[in-house]
Design an enzyme around this catalytic site. Structure first.
Site, PDB file in Angstrom:
ATOM      1  N   ASP A 112      -1.357  -7.100   3.111  1.00 36.89           N
ATOM      2  CA  ASP A 112      -1.834  -7.499   1.779  1.00 36.89           C
ATOM      3  C   ASP A 112      -1.912  -9.011   1.593  1.00 36.89           C
ATOM      4  OD1 ASP A 112      -1.975  -4.809   1.074  1.00 36.89           O
ATOM      5  OD2 ASP A 112       0.099  -4.797   0.363  1.00 36.89           O
TER       6      ASP A 112
ATOM      7  N   GLY B 263      -4.607 -10.805   1.941  1.00 34.81           N
ATOM      8  CA  GLY B 263      -5.933 -11.221   1.489  1.00 34.81           C
ATOM      9  C   GLY B 263      -6.956 -11.167   2.625  1.00 34.81           C
ATOM     10  N   LYS B 264      -6.699 -10.281   3.587  1.00 34.62           N
ATOM     11  CA  LYS B 264      -7.608 -10.156   4.741  1.00 34.62           C
ATOM     12  C   LYS B 264      -9.004  -9.722   4.307  1.00 34.62           C
ATOM     13  CE  LYS B 264      -4.769  -7.191   6.453  1.00 34.62           C
ATOM     14  NZ  LYS B 264      -3.622  -7.326   5.536  1.00 34.62           N
ATOM     15  N   GLY B 265      -9.042  -8.797   3.319  1.00 36.94           N
ATOM     16  CA  GLY B 265     -10.335  -8.318   2.828  1.00 36.94           C
ATOM     17  C   GLY B 265     -11.143  -9.456   2.244  1.00 36.94           C
TER      18      GLY B 265
ATOM     19  N   GLY C  77      -5.626  -1.369   2.276  1.00 40.66           N
ATOM     20  CA  GLY C  77      -6.351  -1.501   1.016  1.00 40.66           C
ATOM     21  C   GLY C  77      -6.796  -2.944   0.931  1.00 40.66           C
ATOM     22  N   HIS C  78      -8.073  -3.180   1.100  1.00 35.77           N
ATOM     23  CA  HIS C  78      -8.595  -4.549   1.153  1.00 35.77           C
ATOM     24  C   HIS C  78      -9.446  -4.812  -0.088  1.00 35.77           C
ATOM     25  CE1 HIS C  78      -8.060  -4.774   5.813  1.00 35.77           C
ATOM     26  NE2 HIS C  78      -6.951  -4.500   5.163  1.00 35.77           N
TER      27      HIS C  78
ATOM     28  N   GLN D  56      -3.119  -4.282   7.965  1.00 32.62           N
ATOM     29  CA  GLN D  56      -1.665  -4.505   7.959  1.00 32.62           C
ATOM     30  C   GLN D  56      -1.326  -5.960   8.339  1.00 32.62           C
ATOM     31  OE1 GLN D  56      -2.693  -1.265   9.788  1.00 32.62           O
ATOM     32  NE2 GLN D  56      -2.821  -0.707   7.651  1.00 32.62           N
TER      33      GLN D  56
ATOM     34  N   PRO E  86       4.869  -1.427  -6.970  1.00 30.86           N
ATOM     35  CA  PRO E  86       5.086  -2.870  -7.133  1.00 30.86           C
ATOM     36  C   PRO E  86       5.484  -3.445  -5.777  1.00 30.86           C
ATOM     37  CG  PRO E  86       6.715  -1.595  -8.393  1.00 30.86           C
ATOM     38  CD  PRO E  86       5.823  -0.612  -7.720  1.00 30.86           C
ATOM     39  N   ARG E  87       4.865  -4.576  -5.407  1.00 33.87           N
ATOM     40  CA  ARG E  87       5.222  -5.167  -4.121  1.00 33.87           C
ATOM     41  C   ARG E  87       6.494  -5.987  -4.270  1.00 33.87           C
ATOM     42  NH1 ARG E  87      -0.895  -7.108  -3.415  1.00 33.87           N
ATOM     43  NH2 ARG E  87      -1.800  -5.181  -2.603  1.00 33.87           N
TER      44      ARG E  87
ATOM     45  N   VAL F 192      -7.786 -19.930  -4.085  1.00 34.56           N
ATOM     46  CA  VAL F 192      -7.173 -20.198  -5.391  1.00 34.56           C
ATOM     47  C   VAL F 192      -7.525 -19.142  -6.445  1.00 34.56           C
ATOM     48  CG1 VAL F 192      -6.934 -22.684  -5.015  1.00 34.56           C
ATOM     49  CG2 VAL F 192      -9.078 -21.788  -5.947  1.00 34.56           C
TER      50      VAL F 192
HETATM   51  P1  GDP Z   1      -5.455  -7.300   2.214  1.00 36.77           P
HETATM   52  O1  GDP Z   1      -4.891  -5.942   2.388  1.00 36.77           O
HETATM   53  O2  GDP Z   1      -4.879  -8.280   3.185  1.00 36.77           O
HETATM   54  O3  GDP Z   1      -6.949  -7.316   2.224  1.00 36.77           O
HETATM   55  O4  GDP Z   1      -4.994  -7.799   0.771  1.00 36.77           O
HETATM   56  P2  GDP Z   1      -5.045  -6.925  -0.590  1.00 36.77           P
HETATM   57  O5  GDP Z   1      -6.428  -6.852  -1.052  1.00 36.77           O
HETATM   58  O6  GDP Z   1      -4.290  -5.652  -0.422  1.00 36.77           O
HETATM   59  O7  GDP Z   1      -4.139  -7.818  -1.523  1.00 36.77           O
HETATM   60  C1  GDP Z   1      -4.494  -9.137  -1.848  1.00 36.77           C
HETATM   61  C2  GDP Z   1      -4.617  -9.242  -3.365  1.00 36.77           C
HETATM   62  O8  GDP Z   1      -4.693 -10.579  -3.733  1.00 36.77           O
HETATM   63  C3  GDP Z   1      -5.885  -8.603  -3.910  1.00 36.77           C
HETATM   64  O9  GDP Z   1      -5.630  -8.090  -5.184  1.00 36.77           O
HETATM   65  C4  GDP Z   1      -6.851  -9.764  -3.980  1.00 36.77           C
HETATM   66  O10 GDP Z   1      -7.879  -9.591  -4.953  1.00 36.77           O
HETATM   67  C5  GDP Z   1      -5.930 -10.869  -4.394  1.00 36.77           C
HETATM   68  N1  GDP Z   1      -6.283 -12.211  -3.937  1.00 36.77           N
HETATM   69  C6  GDP Z   1      -6.780 -12.617  -2.756  1.00 36.77           C
HETATM   70  N2  GDP Z   1      -6.824 -13.951  -2.682  1.00 36.77           N
HETATM   71  C7  GDP Z   1      -6.344 -14.413  -3.851  1.00 36.77           C
HETATM   72  C8  GDP Z   1      -6.082 -15.713  -4.373  1.00 36.77           C
HETATM   73  O11 GDP Z   1      -6.289 -16.730  -3.743  1.00 36.77           O
HETATM   74  N3  GDP Z   1      -5.543 -15.772  -5.630  1.00 36.77           N
HETATM   75  C9  GDP Z   1      -5.245 -14.670  -6.365  1.00 36.77           C
HETATM   76  N4  GDP Z   1      -4.736 -14.839  -7.562  1.00 36.77           N
HETATM   77  N5  GDP Z   1      -5.474 -13.442  -5.902  1.00 36.77           N
HETATM   78  C10 GDP Z   1      -5.993 -13.310  -4.658  1.00 36.77           C
HETATM   79  P1  IMO Z   2      -3.335  -3.838   4.444  1.00 42.66           P
HETATM   80  O1  IMO Z   2      -4.375  -3.714   5.520  1.00 42.66           O
HETATM   81  C1  IMO Z   2       0.824  -3.497   3.251  1.00 42.66           C
HETATM   82  C2  IMO Z   2       3.211  -0.397   5.160  1.00 42.66           C
HETATM   83  C3  IMO Z   2       3.667   0.723   4.260  1.00 42.66           C
HETATM   84  C4  IMO Z   2       4.983   1.068   4.926  1.00 42.66           C
HETATM   85  C5  IMO Z   2       4.670   0.901   6.403  1.00 42.66           C
HETATM   86  C6  IMO Z   2       4.288   2.188   7.119  1.00 42.66           C
HETATM   87  O2  IMO Z   2      -3.829  -3.526   3.089  1.00 42.66           O
HETATM   88  O3  IMO Z   2      -2.605  -5.125   4.540  1.00 42.66           O
HETATM   89  P2  IMO Z   2       2.105   3.708   7.082  1.00 42.66           P
HETATM   90  O4  IMO Z   2       1.464   4.473   5.972  1.00 42.66           O
HETATM   91  O5  IMO Z   2       1.213   2.738   7.763  1.00 42.66           O
HETATM   92  O6  IMO Z   2       2.796   4.612   8.073  1.00 42.66           O
HETATM   93  O7  IMO Z   2       3.286   2.877   6.372  1.00 42.66           O
HETATM   94  O8  IMO Z   2       3.573   0.002   6.474  1.00 42.66           O
HETATM   95  N1  IMO Z   2       1.748  -0.633   5.163  1.00 42.66           N
HETATM   96  C7  IMO Z   2       1.164  -1.646   4.538  1.00 42.66           C
HETATM   97  N2  IMO Z   2       1.681  -2.598   3.730  1.00 42.66           N
HETATM   98  N3  IMO Z   2      -0.501  -3.522   3.554  1.00 42.66           N
HETATM   99  C8  IMO Z   2      -1.032  -2.598   4.379  1.00 42.66           C
HETATM  100  O9  IMO Z   2      -2.313  -2.645   4.786  1.00 42.66           O
HETATM  101  C9  IMO Z   2      -0.198  -1.576   4.871  1.00 42.66           C
HETATM  102  N4  IMO Z   2      -0.404  -0.506   5.670  1.00 42.66           N
HETATM  103  C10 IMO Z   2       0.798   0.049   5.854  1.00 42.66           C
HETATM  104  O10 IMO Z   2       3.841   0.280   2.936  1.00 42.66           O
HETATM  105  O11 IMO Z   2       5.962   0.117   4.586  1.00 42.66           O
HETATM  106 MG    MG Z   3      -3.945  -4.462   1.270  1.00 38.99          MG
END
Ligand code: GDP
Ligand code: IMO
Ligand code: MG
Length: 427
Positions: free
Chosen positions: A13, A15-17, A40-41, A222, A302-303, A412
């Site tokens: 999580d 911000g890879k997406g 979840g991206h 991940q 909640p993270r 940002v």
């Molecule tokens: P990923 O799994 O690595 O793609 O990341 P997620 O999408 O799960 O979580 C990143 C969260 O941060 C998402 O809700 C994005 O919309 C948000 N996000 C990404 N970059 C920024 C940033 O620079 N600032 C803020 N406030 N939110 C961001």
């Molecule tokens: P993105 O790509 C954050 C975590 C789960 C759990 C552990 C094992 O959005 O960054 P699983 O269902 O893979 O067997 O769960 O890994 N986890 C992640 N945490 N971002 C993810 O993906 C995750 N994918 C799995 O919360 O702790």
């Molecule tokens: Mg994610």
């Protein structure tokens, strides 16, 4: 030829997406090589927000070839739901290629995932319960079903018969409900029909693209600290989100992987269980969680939040060959008087600068911090490094100093436009 690997450098999580979508504006191919819909991206552009799970983040650009490679585990039902959802929102022209060697996730995988978690009680991993672990276990156990077999009705029937017999035995032993062959086969045959046009040998396609000198982005899911081999085992996912896993999981030769962009939050988060040395609680944790909307994209949990951990970041750099850093969610830190960065741990009275292998040791480490002044200014409209408050500039410089990686991009805000590129990443 130009390839760029995007890896999560923390616990996911990061911000890879967002970064993939941003860099995809320049790319020809986007590849997801591992994981499944545990990811979840989140992507935001033109006032629209998308949350992708298993579909690569290049899907919005009709000129990009999106590849779901052999190392993924794909839930056919969910992948189709995701595609339909995109189509309903106007994303109709896209190029998608699914590896005939990718494994599929079936409903018994999720049932087993949930059951294992329940049996583990307070030792649970906190998985996403999407069946990812059990699907990879079947792959290793050689009873998995791959896309290539799935899309051939008779082959799928034969494979499912064998596998389901074993799985039902497992489910029976665990006191869980069994799955009826005819029901699963009837439902999933329909998904297979719909997915068939996308299925091909994606490694071959990638070779062609490499020969054409195409720009290829590998979108990690991940993060390194969740790696099955190098992460905080057993509190990890069941694949390897490292740069090293990309060649194997997508079928390209390792020599084509030279640049690895580590995606890193300006602080740290983690979903699920497992050690987290810099974890915060109380008001500061709430402040960061609310400003960063730190609730899971997939499970809405909640993270957990904490200070930036440069021991973990350095570990990710070493394991994953990270040579560029993208610093994300930088805006979230505005408003704090001081900030801390963890530069080392203390374990049994000794200073250490790497991640201990065992949970037993890792839960006992104490983070050692340096303290830096914070900044009050809102930075969400900043367009260049120079516009940043001095304290924010210093924060970036300190990260570079502690990790020896150049920050090539910072972010940002969640929108595509709120991205500041400091260095060309596609050469
Ligand atoms: P990923 O799994 O690595 O793609 O990341 P997620 O999408 O799960 O979580 C990143 C969260 O941060 C998402 O809700 C994005 O919309 C948000 N996000 C990404 N970059 C920024 C940033 O620079 N600032 C803020 N406030 N939110 C961001
Ligand atoms: P993105 O790509 C954050 C975590 C789960 C759990 C552990 C094992 O959005 O960054 P699983 O269902 O893979 O067997 O769960 O890994 N986890 C992640 N945490 N971002 C993810 O993906 C995750 N994918 C799995 O919360 O702790
Ligand atoms: Mg994610």
């Amino acid at each position: 030829m130009s390839t760029l690997v995007i890896v999560g450098s923390q616990w996911g999580d990061e911000g890879k997406g967002k970064v993939t979508d941003y860099l995809a504006q320049e790319a020809d191919v986007v590849v997801r090589s591992q994981g499944g819909n545990n990811a979840g991206h989140t992507i935001l552009f033109d006032g629209q927000k998308f949350a992708l799970r298993s579909i690569p983040s290049g899907i919005f650009n009709p000129n990009i070839k999106n590849i779901m490679a052999n190392g993924m585990v794909i839930d056919p039902k969910q992948a189709l739901e995701e595609l339909h959802g995109l189509e309903e929102r106007g994303i109709k022209k896209y190029q998608l290629f699914i590896s005939n060697r990718a494994h599929i996730v079936l409903p018994y995988h999720a049932a087993l995932d949930g059951a294992f978690e329940q049996f583990k009680g307070d030792k649970k991993i906190g998985t996403t319960k999407r069946g990812i672990g059990p699907a990879y276990a079947d792959k290793a156990n050689r009873i998995g079903i791959r896309m290539g077999e799935f899309i051939e009705p008779e082959v799928f029937k034969e494979q499912l018969k064998i596998t389901l017999e074993i799985k039902n035995m497992e489910l029976r032993m665990l006191g869980l409900e069994e799955f009826d062959f005819d029901t699963v086969y009837a439902e999933y045959s329909e998904y297979a029909k719909e997915l068939k046009p996308f299925v091909c040998d994606t490694a071959l396609l990638l070779e062609e693209e490499i020969e054409k000198n195409s720009k290829i982005l590998f979108e990690g899911a991940q993060g390194v600290m969740l790696c099955l081999d190098h992460g905080t085992y057993p509190y990890v996912t069941s694949s390897s989100p490292t740069g090293a896993s990309v060649p194997l999981n997508s079928g390209v030769a390792p020599r084509y992987i030279t640049d690895v962009l580590g995606i890193c939050k300006a602080y740290t988060t983690r979903v699920g269980e497992g050690p987290f040395p810099t974890e915060l609680d109380g008001d500061l944790a709430s402040y960061i969680r609310e400003r960063g909307h730190e609730y899971g994209t997939v499970t809405k949990r909640p993270r957990r939040v904490g200070y930036l951990d440069c021991v973990a970041l350095n570990y990710a750099r070493r394991i994953s060959g990270i040579n560029h850093l993208a610093l994300m969610l930088f805006d979230v830190l505005s408003g704090l008087d001081t900030l801390k960065i963890c530069y080392a741990y203390e374990l049994d009275g000794k200073k250490i600068e790497t991640i201990p292998a065992t949970t037993y040791d890792y839960t006992r480490v104490k983070p050692l911090y340096i303290e830096l002044p914070g900044w009050k200014e809102d930075i969400t409209h900043v367009k260049s490094f120079d516009e940043l408050p001095v304290a924010a500039k210093n924060y970036i410089r300190k990260i570079e100093e502690l990790t020896k990686i150049k920050v090539s991009l910072f972010s940002v805000g969640p929108d595509r436009k709120q991205t500041i590129l400091l260095e060309e990443l596609f050469k």
